[in-house]
Design an enzyme around this catalytic site. Structure first.
Site, short mmCIF file in Angstrom:
data_model
loop_
_atom_site.label_atom_id
_atom_site.label_comp_id
_atom_site.label_asym_id
_atom_site.label_seq_id
_atom_site.Cartn_x
_atom_site.Cartn_y
_atom_site.Cartn_z
N HIS A 132 24.12 10.82 11.73
CA HIS A 132 25.46 10.31 12.03
C HIS A 132 25.40 9.32 13.19
CE1 HIS A 132 27.85 13.61 9.77
NE2 HIS A 132 26.60 13.60 9.36
N ASP B 286 33.77 10.25 13.83
CA ASP B 286 32.97 10.79 12.75
C ASP B 286 33.88 11.67 11.88
OD1 ASP B 286 31.13 12.42 11.31
OD2 ASP B 286 29.62 12.08 12.87
#
Ligand code: UDX
Length: 464
Positions: free
Chosen positions: A19, A112
């Site tokens: 990520h 995110d």
């Protein structure tokens, strides 16, 4: 409209490599368009941090409860909850300080999508939220359809039908076992499944949805999404030095949680003929069983090609004894704990990538024109593998036998097929075609460059 140079944006990433990489690279792209970016990351990422370069953006670490001695004793589910409580508090504190300190505080929080609850914090502080999805559009779409009840769990309920899903039509390539493992095996990681589905629990309150893909790659799904949501497709988020070469950029994502053995890899790759090496890696999280490691080692010994295999420190003990010695004798193989994957994939001696089909690895191989042998392990990887083989036609897939292990001889024959077989020829051609399309997408005026541009203009309009 005010100029991008006056705009500040906050970007919040989850503390895992897969990520951090795309979100950090996206931040750099925003910075290259004149925005001021503060990259916020949970502090647990700092413990093994190897920060290569962040000169164009500010990096800030916030507490995430990882210093709490009791956290070690918590179950996985409880530690996810503990993380959330800690980060809600520390993100709130950070934004409040930011707003009281800055003359022109950020109006947008890019977060995110796995920390979906960050949207509430943004809204409470008068900001807009934009979730950044680190999976493919296809996988996002599957989680969305399950979340809203169009596709019911358990998926077995749909067995017997030709396809579990056929709208958008490209979905019909997916058999029931090709769906993300979290929704096929409901008992495996229920807390991760909850997070995956919750990405779509509040997304309608977000201002924009950002996807790390490119429109040409997932054309049908992108059209389907665009018909209903405000999405921006901004990938592949790979340092531009590997793609359009337009920007002065680093050869690295910039923040590695593992220590790469970069020099050793390059030196070894330099010594090998063009397209003669198989690169093998299963990403930052997947863990193979000991039997599987043995079969893989056996397959690598059998095949004709040379190989570079990343075996993370935590996996090393599963290597068969004598393996390193055996492959070291004629220099057929090199095993390292971690590498700079982009440098390896773009090296001329690499001809094929044996991958677990993590979304970043998939996009990186596609963008650098490297054919794949797909050996998916969990989460979105079986779905990515199906698209690699059936839709983009840039690889072959190895399948597990009745003992749930992929046999070494199958691995060797699949690699040989791709490296020099007839089937490989088509696959190699397709890989080069996708490489070109990825480059065009991020190039000035390309679909993803326009996606980023649109995002920047939208943010600039918020200042008026
Ligand atoms: C996973 C997958 O993305 C996904 O299947 C799932 O949602 C959970 O997270 P990971 O298994 O780490 O992440 O794979 P991937 O998405 O491929 O990301 C790995 C990243 O690490 C890539 O950007 C790759 O370039 C980098 N890497 C990997 C290295 O730099 N060096 C290595 O030796 C191995």
């Amino acid at each position: 409209m005010c100029r991008p140079h006056g705009i500040h944006v906050l970007v919040l990433s989850y503390a895992v490599q897969s990520h951090i990489n795309p979100m950090l690279q996206f931040s750099r792209r925003l910075a290259s368009k004149g925005l001021k970016v503060t990259f916020i990351i949970p502090i647990s990422a700092k413990k093994s941090l190897n920060l290569v370069n962040s000169s164009s953006i500010d990096v800030v670490y916030i507490p995430d409860g990882s210093d709490d001695v009791e956290r070690e004793k918590l179950s996985f589910d409880d530690s996810v909850a503990h993380f959330r409580v800690s980060v809600v508090q520390s993100l709130t504190d950070f934004i409040q300080k930011h707003q009281s300190r800055e003359e022109k505080p950020a109006k947008v929080l890019v977060y995110d999508s796995f920390v979906f609850w960050a949207l509430d914090i943004a809204i409470q502080h008068g900001m807009h939220g934009a979730p950044f999805f680190t999976q493919s559009c296809v996988v996002g779409c599957i989680y969305y359809l399950i979340h809203q009840g169009t596709v019911k769990l358990p998926l077995e309920a749909a067995h017997g039908q030709d396809h579990v899903l056929s709208d958008p039509p490209v979905m019909s390539v997916l058999g029931p076992d090709d769906f993300p493992s979290l929704v096929v095996d409901l008992n495996s990681y229920s807390a991760v499944l909850m997070i995956a589905l919750s990405q779509f629990s509040n997304f309608r309150r977000a201002k924009w949805l950002l996807f790390n893909s490119f429109a040409e790659l997932e054309e049908e799904i992108v059209k389907w999404m665009r018909n209903q949501w405000s999405i921006m497709i901004i990938g592949p988020t790979i340092p531009s030095v590997y793609l359009d070469k337009r920007l002065e950029d680093d050869k690295d994502y910039g923040l590695s949680l593992f220590e790469p053995e970069a020099e050793a890899c390059l030196k070894w790759l330099d010594s090998k003929p063009p397209k003669s090496v198989l690169y093998v890696s299963f990403g930052s999280l997947a863990s193979l069983g000991e039997d599987q490691m043995g079969e893989l080692a056996n397959g690598l010994k059998r095949m004709k090609s040379n190989f570079l295999w990343v075996v993370r420190e935590s996996e090393e003990k599963k290597l068969p004894c004598d393996f390193l010695q055996e492959v070291g004798i004629d220099d057929k193989g090199l095993v390292v704990k971690w590498c700079n994957q982009l440098q390896v994939l773009s090296h001329g001696s690499v001809g094929c990538f044996m991958t677990h089909c993590g979304w970043n690895s998939t996009l990186e191989a596609l963008s650098l024109g490297v054919p794949m042998v797909a050996m998916p392990q969990w989460t979105d990887q079986p779905t990515n593998a199906t698209f690699i083989v059936e839709v983009w036609k840039v690889g072959l897939r190895v399948r597990a036998n009745e003992h749930r292990v992929v046999a070494g001889e199958d691995i060797a024959s699949c690699v040989n097929d791709i490296m020099e077989g007839e089937r490989g020829e088509e696959i190699r051609k397709n890989s080069l075609r996708w490489k070109e399309m990825a480059r065009e997408a991020v190039d000035e005026g390309g679909s993803s460059d326009m996606g980023i541009q649109e995002f920047v203009i939208n943010m600039a309009n918020l200042c008026t």
